[in-house]
Structures are given as C-alpha cells and as structure tokens.
Design a protein around this motif. Structure first.
Motif, PDB file in Angstrom:
ATOM      1  N   ASN A 172      -1.328  -0.462  -5.238  1.00 10.14           N
ATOM      2  CA  ASN A 172      -1.867   0.798  -5.757  1.00 10.14           C
ATOM      3  C   ASN A 172      -1.188   1.177  -7.067  1.00 10.14           C
ATOM      4  O   ASN A 172      -0.070   0.758  -7.371  1.00 10.14           O
ATOM      5  CB  ASN A 172      -1.723   1.908  -4.713  1.00 10.14           C
ATOM      6  CG  ASN A 172      -0.276   2.253  -4.471  1.00 10.14           C
ATOM      7  OD1 ASN A 172       0.596   1.456  -4.697  1.00 10.14           O
ATOM      8  ND2 ASN A 172      -0.031   3.443  -4.040  1.00 10.14           N
ATOM      9  N   THR A 220       0.815  -1.214   0.000  1.00  5.09           N
ATOM     10  CA  THR A 220       0.000   0.000   0.000  1.00  5.09           C
ATOM     11  C   THR A 220       0.849   1.265   0.000  1.00  5.09           C
ATOM     12  O   THR A 220       1.909   1.331   0.620  1.00  5.09           O
ATOM     13  CB  THR A 220      -0.902   0.010   1.254  1.00  5.09           C
ATOM     14  OG1 THR A 220      -1.602  -1.221   1.319  1.00  5.09           O
ATOM     15  CG2 THR A 220      -1.875   1.163   1.223  1.00  5.09           C
ATOM     16  N   ASN A 252      -7.201   2.462  -8.850  1.00  8.18           N
ATOM     17  CA  ASN A 252      -6.147   2.088  -9.780  1.00  8.18           C
ATOM     18  C   ASN A 252      -6.655   2.289 -11.201  1.00  8.18           C
ATOM     19  O   ASN A 252      -7.569   3.075 -11.428  1.00  8.18           O
ATOM     20  CB  ASN A 252      -5.703   0.647  -9.524  1.00  8.18           C
ATOM     21  CG  ASN A 252      -4.904   0.514  -8.252  1.00  8.18           C
ATOM     22  OD1 ASN A 252      -3.777   0.970  -8.169  1.00  8.18           O
ATOM     23  ND2 ASN A 252      -5.495  -0.102  -7.237  1.00  8.18           N
TER      24      ASN A 252
END
Length: 433
Positions: free
Chosen positions: A113, A92, A138
């Motif tokens: 991400n 993340t 995304n």
C-alpha cells in the motif's frame, strides 16, 4: 495471565523453523533472526522498518513473511534477491512509500500500500506464479504492462484507485485461472491455487503451513475481507483510473469471472457483443465511462447477475428483455435519455402503451371474430357436401332412381317445349292484329 508482549528483541543465536509473534505490541526494526526462519508471522504489531533484511545472509530459508498491520514507513529496502526461497510477502496496511524494488520480483503473493511509480514490468516475468495481485488505492501511474498477461495463475487482480492510463491489454485472455474449468498441466491444476486453509504453490504443489489465504476486496461497493470463500472469487477490478480505448474482445474468454469492475475510467466503444459468455458473473460495473451503442442482447444470458451498473455512459436503444435486466433499479441505466424500455419510464418508439382492460377486450374480440369466421365457413362447407351427396348419391348408385330421375327430366323438357311453342303462337297472333 492475559495481555500482549511488548518491547524490543535481544540478539538471538538460535532460530526456530517457524516464528509467530503476531498480534502483540513489538516495536522498532524487525530483528535479524526473523530472516533466518522459514516462516515469520509478525502482523498486528508496531514494527517500523525492514532495514535489517539487508544484513541477512544470502540464501536465507525464509519463504513466508507477513508483516501486515504494522507501522513501517518509507521505502522498502532493495535487498530481496538474497531471499531465494521467498514466496509470500504480505505488507498490507503500513505506511510505506516509494517504488517497489525490482529485487522483490520473486514473490508470488504481493499485497502492498501507498506505493508510487509505474507497475513493475517484472510482474509476470520474475513472478509467474502470482495468485493474487492487489495494488488498490496507491499512486501507480503509466500503463498496464503486457507482462502481466503472463500471470496465468492469477485469480484476483485489483489495480483500482490509481493513476493508470493507456488501454487494457488484449492479452488479458491469458489469465487461464479465471476461466471456469480447471486446467491441468505441468504445473498442476490451476483452479486449486487458493483454498480455505493455505496457499497452494502452483509450481510444486506445496503449501505454506499455518497461513490462511485472505484478501481485502471491494465487492459491490463495500470493502470486504475474504478468507474461507476466497478460492471461489475470481475478480478483475481496474476501476477509478484513467484507462482509455475499448474493452478487449478477449475478455469474454474469462468465463469463470465472478466480478468485473471497469467503472470510472475513460473507456469508449461498444460493450462486447459476446459479454453474455461471462455467465458466471455476479457483479458487473461499467458505469461512468463513454460506452456507446446498444446494450448487447447476450447480457440476458447471465442469469446469475445480482449487481449491474451501466449508468453514466452514452448507450442507446431498447434495453434487452429478460427477467434479470428488468429487475434492476432504473438507476442502473440512468444518465442518458437514449435508452428506453423497462425498467425505464420512457417508452421506445413504436411501443403503444395499453391498459390491461384494453388488452383484454382486444383479445376477447379477436377470439370472438376467429370463432365466428371458423364456424361460418365450416357450416358452409359441410352444407354443400351434404346437399350434393343427398341429391346425387341415390341417382348414382340406385338404377330405378336414375330411370325415374331421367323420365322426370324428359317430361320437364317436353313441358317446357310445349309452353314455349304456345307462347310463340300467341305472340304471333297479337303481332298480326
């Protein structure tokens, strides 16, 4: 002495079982010895690449790697097949791009991400024990692969804010862990997948030591991080995509869902009539779609509902009546004039507006009329019965009364006969004259 460690790592020959270097200022590539540990906590640093993973030995003991909140950029290396024990990978808040490499398919927890391409079809095949899948914000495209429906342990599914098209798979009802009751089987109890202190792995019941399960979720319009209460949150968020078609009826089987967000898509058809079976829902957002027809009356049964948004659709008819549905702001139902009834100001056809005074007067008049009618007919019936028995009772049961009664009748009859005869005689004399 306070402060943070910074700099690069020298070569290492000895490797501890668990490494925790989180919340420092280490930079450069992730060192090779990290991949020789069983657990590596590297979050909140300035690491830039994971290329050293391709130099790791096959059969690495690494089961947990958290490299979130770093400065990694570019594509992930495609060397993950050598990490046969890898169960949790947290990426993340980095600057990664490109496709998810297929060799990463054995990870039961994946937080990534800024990735592109379609959602890998090996989700559900190579990673059947996924508990949380968050691919929010995304650039994923294509459709939702049906292989996702094999994720029976999934408790949080967030594919929001992508470019996903196609329909929602009918097999969404296979998300067993999103059903209210815990289900025991060969792989243990499904509802115990996440607790407040660790991730419990469904396939063997073991846990990752020292890692607190956490996830960042969009909840009621706010991005919030969950940790201690994460095990209670069962959520599906497919909002802000290009999904089409109807909501599959199988979704009503997920009666343990706490949050369902399908907003900002191109979904159509009617809202499933049985949606009231999702009686654990705290938040439901179906706004900005093309749903038509009436709001299902079963929605009145969801008494825990605190957040509702059905706006910007083609719904029509009267809003079902319940304490919950009428308590929401009118904006909840805004966008189309075909909806009517409280809390909207427009009345439904056939509903006559009345003031409280008028209602009270009408009720009073009705009560008064009812009282008079009942009293009147009751008095008539009672008087008739009393009169009949007062007249005929003594005659039927007292012999002397009967004798006097019939004697009076005979006299009255004789008197009437005489009077009629006299009247006729007088009438005859008048006619002759």
């Amino acid at each position: 002495m306070t402060g943070t460690i910074h700099g690069t790592f020298p070569p290492q020959n000895r490797t501890p079982v668990s490494i925790d270097l989180s919340s420092n200022q280490f930079e450069g590539p992730v060192p090779l010895f990290i991949f020789k540990a069983t657990e590596s906590h590297l979050s909140n640093n300035k690491f830039s690449t994971l290329n050293s993973s391709c130099d790791a030995d096959h059969g690495s003991p690494l089961s947990f790697l958290d490299i979130s909140y770093n400065q990694m950029a570019g594509e992930l290396p495609d060397c993950w097949s050598r990490f046969t024990e890898l169960m949790i990978l947290v990426l993340t808040n980095n600057k990664l791009s490109g496709k998810i490499p297929s060799s990463i398919g054995s990870c039961p927890w994946l937080l990534t991400n800024e990735l592109t391409g379609s959602i890998p079809t090996w989700f559900g095949k190579s990673s059947p024990y996924l508990l949380i899948l968050t691919l929010r914000s995304n650039q994923f495209n294509g459709s939702i692969p049906s292989s996702l429906c094999r994720l029976e342990y999934i408790q949080l599914l967030d594919l929001s804010s992508n470019d996903i098209s196609g329909s929602i798979p009918n097999c969404i009802g296979n998300f067993t862990a999103m059903k209210r009751k815990a289900i025991s089987g060969q792989n243990g109890t499904i509802d115990s997948g996440i607790n407040s202190t660790s991730i419990i792995l469904p396939h063997n019941g073991s846990s990752v030591v020292g890692y607190k399960a956490q996830a960042t979720l969009m909840w009621k319009g706010t991005l919030s991080q969950y940790q201690n209460t994460l095990r209670l949150v069962k959520s599906i968020d497919l909002s802000s995509n290009k999904l089409t078609g109807e909501i599959p009826g199988e979704i009503i089987e997920l009666n343990g869902l706490i949050s369902l967000n399908l907003s900002r898509n191109n979904l159509s058809g009617q809202i499933p009539e049985g949606i009231g079976q999702l009686n654990s829902l705290d938040a439901l957002d179906l706004s900005r779609n093309h749903f038509s027809g009436k709001i299902p009356s079963s929605l009145t049964e969801v008494d825990r509902l605190n957040t509702l948004d059905l706006s910007r659709n083609n719904l029509s008819g009267k809003i079902p009546t319940s304490t919950q549905l009428q308590s929401f702001d009118p904006a909840t139902y805004s966008g189309k004039p075909e909806l009517c009834g409280p809390p909207l100001p427009n009345k439904c056809q056939g509903d006559e507006p009345t003031t409280p005074t008028e209602t009270k007067d009408a009720q009073s008049q009705e009560d008064e009329d009812s009282f008079i009618s009942r009293g009147f007919y009751t008095s008539m019936a009672l008087g008739f019965v009393v009169g009949i028995w007062g007249l005929w009772g003594p005659v039927l049961f007292i012999k002397s009364w009967r004798y006097v009664y019939f004697k009076l009748l005979n006299r009255a009859g004789d008197w009437i006969f005489v009077m009629v005869a006299v009247y006729k005689a007088k009438l005859s004399r008048v006619i002759k004259c």
